[in-house]
Design an enzyme around this catalytic site. Sequence first.
Site, mmCIF file in Angstrom:
data_model
loop_
_atom_site.group_PDB
_atom_site.id
_atom_site.type_symbol
_atom_site.label_atom_id
_atom_site.label_comp_id
_atom_site.label_asym_id
_atom_site.label_seq_id
_atom_site.Cartn_x
_atom_site.Cartn_y
_atom_site.Cartn_z
ATOM 1 N N ARG A 228 0.804 -1.224 0.000
ATOM 2 C CA ARG A 228 0.000 0.000 0.000
ATOM 3 C C ARG A 228 0.837 1.275 0.000
ATOM 4 O O ARG A 228 0.366 2.316 -0.446
ATOM 5 C CB ARG A 228 -1.022 -0.041 1.135
ATOM 6 C CG ARG A 228 -2.089 -1.124 0.869
ATOM 7 C CD ARG A 228 -3.051 -1.326 2.012
ATOM 8 N NE ARG A 228 -2.430 -1.790 3.233
ATOM 9 C CZ ARG A 228 -2.115 -3.050 3.517
ATOM 10 N NH1 ARG A 228 -2.381 -4.000 2.639
ATOM 11 N NH2 ARG A 228 -1.552 -3.376 4.651
ATOM 12 N N GLU B 60 3.021 -7.001 13.761
ATOM 13 C CA GLU B 60 2.199 -7.215 14.943
ATOM 14 C C GLU B 60 1.541 -8.590 14.916
ATOM 15 O O GLU B 60 1.071 -9.084 15.916
ATOM 16 C CB GLU B 60 1.161 -6.097 15.120
ATOM 17 C CG GLU B 60 0.149 -5.953 14.015
ATOM 18 C CD GLU B 60 0.602 -5.059 12.863
ATOM 19 O OE1 GLU B 60 -0.283 -4.620 12.115
ATOM 20 O OE2 GLU B 60 1.807 -4.837 12.666
#
Length: 192
Positions: free
Chosen positions: A72, A109
């Site tokens: 992105r 994460e």
Amino acid sequence: MFAAENGLKGDPRLEAISDAIRVIPHFPKPGIMFQDITPLFLNHKVFKDTVDIFVERYRDMAISVVAGIEARGFMFAPCIALAIGAKFVPLRKRGKLPGKVISEAYELEYGKDCLEMHVGAVQQGEKAVVIDDLVATGGTISAAIKLLECVGAEVVECACVIGVPELIKAENRLNGKALYMLVEPNEVQGCC
């Protein structure tokens, strides 16, 4: 720092950007509230405003490299690079770039990954900015900084559209590099 803390407080562009981001609960795995920026691209004004805010920040900093993080970050970085007269350098996942590359592993994460950059894409002494869509733990951006600094670039700043305040541990992972974020993540609106 968030853009609103740096002279853009009350700027209607930030609200429009935030409004264009939707939340996809439990994607790509349970417990993750995915911040989907794809609706932002459906509104050319909001997309342009997003790019313009970054361009306004970086156009007078003598940046010669805009490094975009896959995938992105690729949607914003080339636009910013063109507007400020810099080159775009893609930082891709392992095995996606042909030819000779350098690599840096990092933790997400929700897992582990690796970024790669073409050997010779960046020269010693070039001033760079790193662009991605979201920063949470700072692991991906930290890997990007390491790749660029490994070849002698000066990373001036890292920037993203969305910053997750409660997860950002980036200050400790970015070797003192400034982090510029446009908006905070959205909450789930009428889930499922």
